[in-house]
Design an enzyme around this catalytic site. Structure first.
Site, PDB file in Angstrom:
ATOM      1  N   LYS A  31      -5.129   6.958 -11.403  1.00  0.00           N
ATOM      2  CA  LYS A  31      -4.176   6.644 -12.472  1.00  0.00           C
ATOM      3  C   LYS A  31      -3.896   7.873 -13.324  1.00  0.00           C
ATOM      4  O   LYS A  31      -2.749   8.133 -13.709  1.00  0.00           O
ATOM      5  CB  LYS A  31      -4.723   5.507 -13.329  1.00  0.00           C
ATOM      6  CG  LYS A  31      -4.796   4.173 -12.601  1.00  0.00           C
ATOM      7  CD  LYS A  31      -5.409   3.087 -13.485  1.00  0.00           C
ATOM      8  CE  LYS A  31      -5.428   1.738 -12.773  1.00  0.00           C
ATOM      9  NZ  LYS A  31      -6.038   0.673 -13.589  1.00  0.00           N
ATOM     10  N   ALA A  35       4.886 -10.264   4.892  1.00  0.00           N
ATOM     11  CA  ALA A  35       4.078  -9.658   5.947  1.00  0.00           C
ATOM     12  C   ALA A  35       2.626  -9.557   5.504  1.00  0.00           C
ATOM     13  O   ALA A  35       2.335  -9.074   4.407  1.00  0.00           O
ATOM     14  CB  ALA A  35       4.615  -8.269   6.296  1.00  0.00           C
ATOM     15  N   THR A  59      -0.073  -3.839  -0.802  1.00  0.00           N
ATOM     16  CA  THR A  59      -1.269  -3.532  -0.027  1.00  0.00           C
ATOM     17  C   THR A  59      -2.063  -2.453  -0.758  1.00  0.00           C
ATOM     18  O   THR A  59      -1.656  -1.965  -1.811  1.00  0.00           O
ATOM     19  CB  THR A  59      -0.897  -3.019   1.373  1.00  0.00           C
ATOM     20  OG1 THR A  59      -0.386  -1.669   1.272  1.00  0.00           O
ATOM     21  CG2 THR A  59       0.162  -3.900   2.022  1.00  0.00           C
ATOM     22  N   ALA A 118      -0.948  -1.784 -15.154  1.00  0.00           N
ATOM     23  CA  ALA A 118      -0.669  -3.171 -14.764  1.00  0.00           C
ATOM     24  C   ALA A 118       0.712  -3.565 -15.287  1.00  0.00           C
ATOM     25  O   ALA A 118       1.711  -3.011 -14.846  1.00  0.00           O
ATOM     26  CB  ALA A 118      -1.758  -4.108 -15.247  1.00  0.00           C
TER      27      ALA A 118
END
Length: 805
Positions: free
Chosen positions: A667, A488, A539, A595
């Site tokens: 974070k 999507a 996203t 990450a």
């Protein structure tokens, strides 16, 4: 002698009936001795039943009647069916006139399907020079007077069968009708639906046949219904007992009474495919193969009746009253489950009997209702019994856990006294998915992990390529099939049940546009019964996270590189965890902070094990790590280094999103919340590296004025002590045993020879201080930026969830 039985689909017009004649010819040419039993051709039994019902209701039935006649005579138009057709026409006219039909008349009507079939096969064989005689089994099989599902009187039937054989002309092939019989008064009865198989087994018993061969439209008995489970496999050999269990629990290829006459004489039954001469089929015999799960069957058209009452505690004879009451109504009870206290007794009956069952039980327990010993008798419809033949409870733990993780609600569970068969009652809407999950877990075929990826930008695109590249290796090593069924974007949505391939980019460009990709993905997964669902959020949308609960409720585990869900208000953060716990779902987001580095997992492990973490600090941003590592060691200006970072893809398109410090703050907050701290984002003290006059406006305007940053940063660099470097650091400290900690994000100067000072490139570094380790922190260091690195971290989270499925 062998008994050869052909099913209705095998005898259908065209390929079917031609194949049947060919099979018979080959057997005769091979000098085989056999008798043929036939079912009604095609869908004749259902069609006759429908026509009869139309007549009973006074509706127009002649169109269907003409179609039925045309189909039946089609293989041999010159055949004489006048006797059967005239009888049926008279019955239909009478039923329409009276507007009622008895079971006796219905049996007579349905019997004509088999009579027509035997007559047709005999005609076609005689036309080919094969001497064949159609024989009405009503002259042989004798039953009681129970119409619709008669009980065979075996001694008398056996005598008549032997007489029939003795009187059969030499070199004549007998074509007998299945399904039908006569009672002692000479009226037509039937042996129940699929009763032709039972007829064949009876003839095999009476004639001491060496084998019964049942020709049908499938290759044999499968490990599950191949229409529902694509990975279903043929079972080469199975025991009588196991086949009997399959028949009892809904295996459509077998009749529930078929096996018993074969067991008595130890006559093997071979299931063969009329349309596939290469298939060896399934052999059903005394010993079968080695122990273990054989097949998964589904029996639909049942209802669950539950009788509840606190007053039943300790009462003797409740079960007997239930069984006796339903026995008087001729209602068969299937799967049963109850608590030892008898406060609740659940059992399964055929759906057509559920209203009668409840009424009769309410009458039986009327006094118990008055005394409030029984509180309720309820019915749950639209359910099916899923039975696993050969499975014990000890080995069912993994399939059971997988069902729970896929939100499959088990209404009732039962195992037989031998412990080798398990039955589950499941809602019809979930059966398709349930049997695929069970089959995958039990038979060791590849486990399907169905993935929906939201966001196909740099991280999302890299992730898709990584998955596609690794699919075959993971399938081979882990027996896990990673199937990306949805991709999507902001407007387009690509949906493919079997999964996207290497040309996904071009297909995505031409994919449908959607205004609500989440609801469409959920609906698609439900429509196609997809199991083991994982939604991946790549996203950066604050709107998308609002749909996390909806995805969780609909059976999706979550993986996310989007930090927003973990940094919005603490109320949302807690409610999301509650939703995950309620629905037994996982939410992994390792890439939110480090990450691809195993940071969150390490902190979780330390915290959950009771380790007192006293401080976490480090360089959290790979983008800012690169910028300040290069700036500290280079003579180049600060602005030129920022541009270099942009060119390498280390920063966001607008580098102010990195330089403002909000990313590091998020974070740091995520790590704080992993320690059960209740801090909010606005409580983080952030050093914004962008002067106020450059914080607004378009990114192009900022880049035109970026050199204005050079002078102030050069001054900071020159003001440091000798052998020091600049680092942009996040620091969680304070009393972390309280409800909140202190969170600081700032630019600091550290010695070159320190852990932070020795950092290079775009690496990130995290120092975790604990009570046990004292002044020596646990250090985690590695690549902290780049789409490929982040995608690899997301991939790792995906595999962790897949491993537990």
């Amino acid at each position: 002698m062998k008994i050869i039985k052909f099913g209705g689909k095998s005898l259908s017009n065209g390929t079917g009936i031609n194949a049947v004649i060919s099979i018979i010819e080959n057997k005769i040419n091979n000098n085989e001795k056999f008798v043929v039993i036939v079912s009604a051709r095609g869908n004749a039994t259902n069609e006759l039943e429908n026509i009869l019902e139309l007549a009973r209701q006074g509706k127009e039935y002649k169109t269907q009647w003409q179609a039925f006649k045309s189909y039946q005579i089609s293989p041999a138009p010159a055949i004489d069916f006048s006797k059967e057709f005239q009888l049926l026409e008279k019955i239909f006219e009478g039923v329409q006139l009276l507007e009622e039909v008895s079971l006796k008349i219905k049996d007579l009507v349905l019997a004509q399907g088999e009579l027509l079939a035997a007559k047709m096969i005999s005609k076609l064989l005689n036309d080919k020079g094969i001497k064949a005689k159609n024989i009405d089994s009503r002259k042989i099989i004798v039953t009681d007077e129970q119409y619709g599902n008669a009980v065979v009187l075996e001694e008398e039937s056996k005598k008549r069968c032997q007489t029939f054989i003795d009187e059969l002309e030499e070199n004549t092939l007998a074509i007998l009708t299945g399904f039908i019989a006569n009672n002692e008064q000479g009226s037509t009865t039937t042996l129940g639906r699929n009763g032709s198989n039972y007829s064949a087994a009876l003839f095999a018993n009476f004639l001491n046949a060496e084998e019964l061969q049942n020709y049908t439209h499938v290759d044999g008995i499968y490990t599950a219904n191949p229409d529902l489970v694509e990975e279903a496999r043929i079972i080469d050999q199975i025991s009588f007992q196991e086949a009997n269990e399959l028949a009892s629990f809904g295996a459509s290829i077998l009749h529930a009474k078929t096996i018993i006459p074969l067991i008595e004489k130890n006559i093997p039954l071979r299931i063969l495919n009329t349309f596939n001469s290469e298939s060896k089929g399934t052999l059903i015999c005394r010993n079968g193969q080695k122990k273990g799960v054989k097949s998964i069957s589904v029996k639909s058209g049942v209802s669950l009746i539950n009788l509840e009452g606190k007053g039943l505690l300790g009462k003797i004879g409740v079960d007997a009253r239930i069984f006796n009451t339903l026995g008087r109504e001729n209602i068969n009870i299937g799967v049963i489950s109850q608590g030892s206290s008898e406060r609740g007794i659940g059992f399964v009956v055929n759906s057509k009997d559920d209203d009668r069952a409840v009424k009769s039980l309410r009458k039986e327990f009327s006094n118990d209702f008055s005394n409030k010993d029984v509180s309720n008798i309820t019915t749950i419809n639209d359910v099916s019994v899923v039975s696993i033949v050969g499975q014990n409870l000890q080995g069912f733990s993994k399939p059971y856990q997988s069902l729970v993780k896929n939100n499959i609600e088990i209404l009732l569970i039962n195992n037989n006294i031998s412990g080798n068969n398990i039955s589950l009652l499941i809602d019809n809407q979930q059966v398709h998915k349930a049997i695929n999950i069970i089959h995958s877990q039990i038979f060791g075929v590849a486990k399907n992990i169905n993935i929906a990826i939201f966001g196909k930008g740099t991280v999302g695109g890299s992730l898709i390529e990584q998955i596609l590249k690794s699919q075959e290796q993971i399938l081979r090593r882990k027996e896990t099939r990673l199937n990306i069924f949805a991709v999507a974007g902001s407007k387009n949505l690509l949906l493919q049940k079997e999964g996207i391939g290497n040309n996904w980019k071009s297909e995505f460009k031409n994919a449908k546009q959607t205004k609500d990709s989440i609801k469409e993905v959920i609906a698609f997964a439900e429509q196609h019964h997809l199991e083991n669902l994982i939604a991946i959020d790549n996203t950066a949308s604050s709107e998308f996270i609002k749909s996390y609960p909806l995805l969780i409720e609909n059976g999706f585990d979550l993986v996310s590189s989007n930090k927003i869900a973990n940094t919005v208000g603490f109320d949302f953060y807690k409610s999301l965890r509650k939703e995950l716990k309620t629905h037994n779902k996982q939410y992994l987001y390792e890439t939110n902070v480090g990450a691809g580095l195993p940071l969150i997992d390490t902190i979780k492990l330390l915290h959950d094990s009771g380790e007192n973490i006293t401080r976490i600090k480090g360089v959290f941003s790979g983008s800012l790590s690169y910028i300040f590592n290069a700036f500290s060691e280079s003579e180049e200006s600060f602005s030129s280094i920022v541009k270099q970072a942009m060119e390498k893809g280390f920063t966001e398109p607008d580098p102010r999103e990195d330089l403002c410090g909000n990313d590091v703050a998020r974070k740091l907050l995520i790590l704080a919340r992993e320690l059960d701290l209740e801090n909010e984002l606005d409580e983080v003290q952030i050093r914004n590296l962008i002067p106020e006059n450059l914080r607004g406006g378009q990114v192009d305007n900022f880049l035109q004025r970026i050199e204005e940053l050079d002078h102030p940063f050069e001054l900071l660099k020159e003001a440091q002590e000798k052998d020091h470097v600049l680092r942009y650091v996040g620091d969680l400290h304070g009393d972390l045993q309280q409800s909140k900690g202190e969170l600081d994000v700032s630019l600091v100067s550290v010695p070159k020879n320190s852990a932070l000072g020795q950092l290079s490139g775009s690496n990130s570094i995290f120092e975790i201080y604990t009570e046990s380790y004292g002044e020596n922190p646990i250090v985690i260091q590695g690549a902290g930026a780049g789409a490929a690195v982040t995608a690899r971290g997301v991939f790792g989270d995906l595999l962790r969830i897949a491993e537990k499925r």
